[in-house]
Design an enzyme around this catalytic site. Structure first.
Site, short mmCIF file in Angstrom:
data_model
loop_
_atom_site.label_atom_id
_atom_site.label_comp_id
_atom_site.label_asym_id
_atom_site.label_seq_id
_atom_site.Cartn_x
_atom_site.Cartn_y
_atom_site.Cartn_z
N LYS A 146 0.84 -1.19 0.00
CA LYS A 146 0.00 0.00 0.00
C LYS A 146 0.89 1.25 0.00
CE LYS A 146 -4.49 -1.31 1.69
NZ LYS A 146 -5.64 -0.92 2.54
N ARG A 183 -25.07 -5.84 7.90
CA ARG A 183 -24.55 -7.15 7.51
C ARG A 183 -24.73 -8.18 8.62
NH1 ARG A 183 -18.94 -6.71 4.47
NH2 ARG A 183 -20.03 -8.07 3.00
N GLU A 226 -18.56 -8.88 10.51
CA GLU A 226 -19.58 -8.21 11.33
C GLU A 226 -20.51 -9.20 12.01
OE1 GLU A 226 -18.26 -5.44 8.05
OE2 GLU A 226 -18.95 -7.53 8.13
#
Length: 621
Positions: A284, A398, A370
């Site tokens: 990244k 979710r 989640e």
């Protein structure tokens, strides 16, 4: 690094068809120009940076090898698709990125034929690509299907559910690319790496290693070579074991920034039938040293000077609701040793950085999971712990079944801190928390608190924490009105509102932070303003008093009107047999695109001017 101002090759790229005409040397130049363009664009508009710098070469290689848009590429989460947008005819539109009426920061089917699937929530790409592959098979269409998923997104069960299903689905061609950068938004966590480590430390591997060591010690040059290769072998053999057990042909890991490796590998995989899995390793922030050094800081920056990097603000920023929550969590944890903090991979975004430092044994980042986060909290509550689940409103969607079945049905003591309630601005419809009041209000045992400012948020967090059952406190992204935050851990009466302004004829019943705009409108209209504080339980006694002393009522909320807090008021009035005109103000029955938060509120008529105008149009002759 300075921002490049000349894009001699990129300016000639109007679609991926142009990318497919380039030779390998030109591809490297194109990647360099795309990287500069991403930095230049994000520095002017704000947006996601680190993740996009990490996928430049992979994006260039994919559009060079695959016949997009006929071949389908599905990008998981989607915040790494700026290079994809730049190469698919939206280069000039990057100047409008995440701005009102501009292009989205995520893939969006209505925006481009090259956006095969709309993504902004994690771990959906493999499922979607599998569905497309089956559809192509059933239609007799020969095309390629590629899902690009990050290592953070691979911590979610949905990704493995999809791979498990793909492994038993006959006659489909699909490539899954694991973009392994060893970092999601927060550092990735979970059992995947530990599973690989367990295989390495298992009896079979240890026995083979020891036998090999015993034999090769008698041949020193070969032994030294084997020792050096051992680390590489671990990366090559063990992931293959995991993914090939799911039915995929594993290839990798390869350098995701090396076009000389990426292009021929993708070409080979494109020619292979069946399920393929390519493991690429990227970094990244690659190519911009500041983002490489601190990819979290540069994950989603605002505008900045690329030559200077992100600078600290000149004036101290106002306290955000997220900071209010983070401070409260630490204070409450210091007082109550039973408190457990849980986040599904959003440590920074949800304000748990300091909590992790101070209470590491009571901090749990469960990864992008989640559903697990909510049921994990339920299990803790069963044994007398006090879990606090810090989760974005849009991500709680979710785990709706877990919220109902595992928490509310058993009336377990779990507190939910719902960040990003209401409109979120630049992230748009995928991240807006517009529906939580409506989808939670229908659940028995739930308490829903709607603080109007920063101090109210702290008070309501304490109130809901001490409620012996499931409770949620919802608050928006960003700062509030600047209310003075009282020290301590004070509470308010559960389910009771408070009168903020006494007026005549018209009463505004406000749920949440739009109460600040409502106060301005109330003063202009000489209306009463009530901060209802709770969408559930509703303060029916106060509502009855207000209805008896006013000619008209206005409900105001930063959530959807349908099924929301205003609907709760109308239901209560009906059950009381009271007939009072009610104007419901809130978010309309449509998805609201990205843009500046304040501008969006004004456009929707939910700023002070709009609220006043709506009330006058309905009740003032």
């Amino acid at each position: 690094m300075t921002t490049q101002t000349s894009y001699s090759l990129l300016e000639r790229i109007d679609s991926p068809a142009d990318v497919r005409l380039l030779d390998r040397r030109s591809l490297r130049q194109l990647a360099d120009e795309v990287r500069h363009y991403v930095i230049d664009s994000v520095s002017r508009t704000g947006g996601h940076l680190s993740s996009n710098l990490g996928t430049v070469e992979l994006t260039v290689a994919l559009h060079h090898v695959y016949d997009t848009p006929d071949d389908r590429i599905v990008w998981d989460v989607g915040h790494q698709t700026y290079p994809h947008k730049i190469l698919t005819g939206r280069r000039e539109a990057m100047a409008t990125l995440r701005q009102q009426d501009g292009i989205s920061g995520f893939p969006k089917r209505s925006e481009s034929e090259y956006d095969a699937f709309g993504t902004a929530h994690s771990s959906t790409s493999i499922s979607a690509a599998l569905g497309m592959a089956v559809a192509s098979r059933n239609s007799g269409v020969a095309r390629q299907h590629v899902a690009v998923i990050g290592d953070g997104a691979m911590t979610a069960g949905m990704a493995f559910e999809a791979m498990n299903n793909a492994g038993v689905t006959p006659d489909i061609d699909m490539l899954v690319i694991l973009n392994d950068n060893d970092m999601s938004i927060s550092p990735p966590v979970g059992a995947l790496n530990r599973y690989l480590a367990r295989l390495m430390s298992g009896r079979f591997y240890a026995t083979a290693r020891n036998v090999g060591k015993a034999v090769l010690q008698h041949v020193p040059p070969v032994f030294e070579l084997a020792r050096r290769l051992e680390g590489h072998a671990k990366g090559l053999v063990v992931p293959a074991t995991l993914f090939e057990e799911l039915g995929f042909n594993y290839v990798g890991p390869i350098d995701g920034h090396d076009l000389d490796a990426l292009v021929p590998t993708l070409q080979n995989l494109k020619a292979l039938p069946g399920l393929q899995f390519l493991h690429v390793v990227t970094r990244k922030g690659h190519g911009y040293k500041r983002a490489e050094a601190d990819p979290v800081l540069y994950h989603g920056p605002g505008k900045f000077d690329p030559a200077l990097g992100i600078q600290p603000p000149v004036a101290p920023p106002r306290t955000t609701f997220t900071q209010v929550f983070g401070d409260w969590l630490c204070d409450m944890a210091a007082q109550d040793s039973r408190l457990i903090g849980i986040t599904p991979a959003m440590r920074e975004g949800s304000g748990l950085v300091e909590f992790e430092k101070r209470f590491p044994r009571r901090y749990f980042d469960v990864g992008i999971a989640e559903q697990h986060a909510v049921t994990f909290a339920a299990g803790l509550a069963c044994e007398g712990q006090k879990p606090v689940v810090a989760i974005y409103s849009t991500f709680l969607q979710r785990a709706y079944d877990q919220l109902i079945h595992d928490v509310a049905l058993q009336d377990l003591d779990v507190t939910f801190a719902l960040d990003r309630a209401g409109l979120v601005g630049a992230d748009g419809a995928t991240h807006a928390g517009n529906y939580d009041i409506a989808f939670m209000r229908c659940i028995p045992n739930m308490v829903i608190a709607t603080p109007s400012d920063e101090n109210e948020a702290r008070l309501l967090l304490s109130t809901c924490y001490h409620y012996a059952g499931p409770a949620a406190v919802r608050y928006p992204r960003g700062a509030g009105c600047g209310a003075v935050i009282e020290p301590g851990l004070g509470e308010v009466p559960l389910g009771k509102g408070v009168l903020r302004r006494q007026g005549q004829d018209i009463a505004i019943l406000a749920f949440g932070t739009l109460a600040q705009a409502a106060l301005t409108a109330a003063e202009r209209l000489d209306a009463t303003l009530v901060d209802m504080r709770f969408a559930k339980p509703l303060d029916v006694e106060l509502l009855q008093q207000i209805a008896a002393t006013h000619q008209s009522l206005v409900t105001l909320e930063d959530g959807c009107i349908m099924g929301g807090a205003g609907s709760a008021v109308c239901e209560a009035l009906n059950s009381l047999g009271l007939s009072v005109p009610v104007l419901q103000l809130g978010l309309p029955d449509r998805f609201i695109d990205h843009g500046d938060q304040n501008a969006l509120w004004a456009q929707l008529g939910l700023d002070a001017v709009g609220i006043e105008a709506s009330i006058r149009a309905r009740f003032v002759s």
